[in-house]
Design a protein around this motif. Structure first.
Motif, short mmCIF file in Angstrom:
data_model
loop_
_atom_site.label_atom_id
_atom_site.label_comp_id
_atom_site.label_asym_id
_atom_site.label_seq_id
_atom_site.Cartn_x
_atom_site.Cartn_y
_atom_site.Cartn_z
N TYR A 42 0.84 -1.20 0.00
CA TYR A 42 0.00 0.00 0.00
C TYR A 42 0.87 1.26 0.00
CZ TYR A 42 -3.19 3.61 1.73
OH TYR A 42 -3.90 4.78 1.88
N GLY A 162 -1.93 7.04 4.62
CA GLY A 162 -2.71 7.31 3.41
C GLY A 162 -2.51 8.70 2.85
N LYS A 169 3.35 8.15 -0.85
CA LYS A 169 2.78 8.05 0.49
C LYS A 169 3.75 8.63 1.53
CE LYS A 169 -1.16 5.69 -0.13
NZ LYS A 169 -1.09 5.11 -1.43
N ASP A 248 -8.46 4.22 1.36
CA ASP A 248 -8.43 5.34 0.41
C ASP A 248 -9.83 5.92 0.19
OD1 ASP A 248 -5.72 5.37 0.17
OD2 ASP A 248 -5.65 4.18 -1.68
N SER A 284 -4.77 13.71 4.41
CA SER A 284 -5.61 12.53 4.66
C SER A 284 -6.70 12.79 5.70
CB SER A 284 -4.75 11.34 5.10
OG SER A 284 -4.14 11.62 6.34
#
Ligand SMILES: *Cc1c(COP(=O)(O)O)cnc(C)c1O
Length: 368
Positions: A42, A162, A169, A248, A284
């Motif tokens: 991720y 995130g 990231k 997300d 985020s």
């Protein structure tokens, strides 16, 4: 009562926790291994090391870089105190630097002048930028300064899983990035944390320090150095694994709700009674904190909002304003201002538009 935040745990996740409990394999097993792998995918980094909390992750990061007595580490003034506490716990000194008033994150201008004028006696070793509330710090600038002055970069991304900076990231832009899965964060495992790095040798040392300084070769166990027990349980890891695929989307939903707040509160903002944070690409939105005009009595406002069924609270601390770090060398005007005037509003993906309308309506009434 509308709470500040609300964990988002599905029935499927709860069932998966029960399955782990029934399996009898409770700590640092297949679920932890899979969660580490999935987080690395991720985040787009080579290694992820799970830990028992965000604070444990920060502590491990500093230990793995050999930071200790005689060293100094730069931290922003406006953050959760864990950022500076871990520095102190290693025996190093925290150098508290003021933040930007609109993004609430480390001011690059102040960072640059503190580094340029540094004259000891402790040796500057690292910068710990905090992506406060999910707002990405200008990492190109932090990394440029770190490179010029041979400093490590440990990102405190505890509340920013995130968030992205120029499409990458956060938490993967420095030497090590640290995340928290506390219930106030967007993805939660109860307590929990993680470290991200692109250095396999640092990852190896982090794993060792996390688990008693121990290394296994085949059936042999060796104690290489003094370590801690900062491991995560498998039933926590499985909770995290169930939330990660939705993260997300949750961030998108949160960003949309922030826009609803912006329009609902625009009249208050135009009158100078409140101010919303800057729009920053890649945010985020773990927390939405606004600032209040000096005329507003925040304690009274918090009370009357609670009376109307909405939990609101102050945002974060100003390290230089709280007792244990009040001997801080540098004045932190902005951090202190944000600490005094900040107000966190409820924000979570399941809070819908009508929730934001209700909260905004109450706020407008309370500020009349
Ligand atoms: C939440 C948080 C921490 C601490 O994380 P825990 O998991 O609660 O130990 C540290 N730094 C920041 C910026 C945080 O928001």
């Amino acid at each position: 009562m509308i709470k500040l935040s609300q964990p988002n745990i599905s029935d499927a996740a709860i069932e998966a926790v029960v399955d782990v409990l029934k399996s009898g394999n409770l700590v640092q097993g297949v679920q932890c291994e899979a969660f580490e792998y999935e987080l690395a995918e991720y985040l787009g980094c080579s290694d992820v090391v799970l830990a028992s909390s965000g604070t444990a992750a920060l502590h491990l990061a500093l230990l793995s870089l050999g930071i200790g007595p005689g060293d100094a580490v730069i931290v922003p003034d406006f953050t959760f105190p864990a950022t500076a506490n871990v520095v102190k716990i290693t025996g190093a000194t925290s150098v508290i630097v003021d933040v930007d008033r609109d993004t609430y994150t480390l001011s690059i201008e102040n960072l640059e002048s503190v580094i340029r004028d540094w004259n000891g006696p402790d040796q500057l070793k690292a910068i710990m930028p905090v992506h406060e509330f999910g707002c990405p710090v200008q990492m190109d600038e932090v990394n440029r300064l770190a490179k010029e002055h041979s400093l490590f970069v440990v990102e405190d991304a505890a509340c920013a899983l995130g968030a992205t900076y120029k499409g990458t990231k956060v938490g993967t832009l420095g030497d090590i990035g640290c995340f928290s899965f506390h219930p106030r964060k967007t993805l939660t495992t109860g307590e929990g944390g993680a470290l991200a790095t692109n250095s396999p040798s640092l990852a190896k040392r982090l794993r060792r320090l996390r688990s008693h300084g121990m290394e296994r070769t085949g059936s042999q166990v060796q104690f290489i150095e003094p370590g801690l027990n900062y491991r995560m349980t498998d039933f926590q890891a499985v909770l995290g694994r169930h939330q990660l695929p939705d993260l997300d989307k949750w961030i998108k939903d949160r960003a949309a709700l922030v826009e609803v707040y912006r329009s609902e509160l625009s009249a208050l903002e135009q009158r100078g009674i409140i101010k919303l944070p800057a729009r920053v690409e890649g945010h985020s939105w773990q927390t939405l904190m606004i600032t209040l005009d000096a005329e507003v009595n925040r304690d009274e406002l918090i009370k009357s909002m609670r009376g109307k069924g909405t939990e609101v609270n102050l945002g974060a601390q100003s390290l230089s304003s709280i007792g244990i770090y009040s001997d801080s060398k540098f004045k932190c005007k902005n951090g202190s201002y944000l600490y005094q005037s900040g107000l966190a509003l409820p924000l979570y993906e399941n809070l819908d538009r009508s929730g934001v309308n209700t909260i905004s309506g109450s706020l407008i009434k309370c500020l009349k």
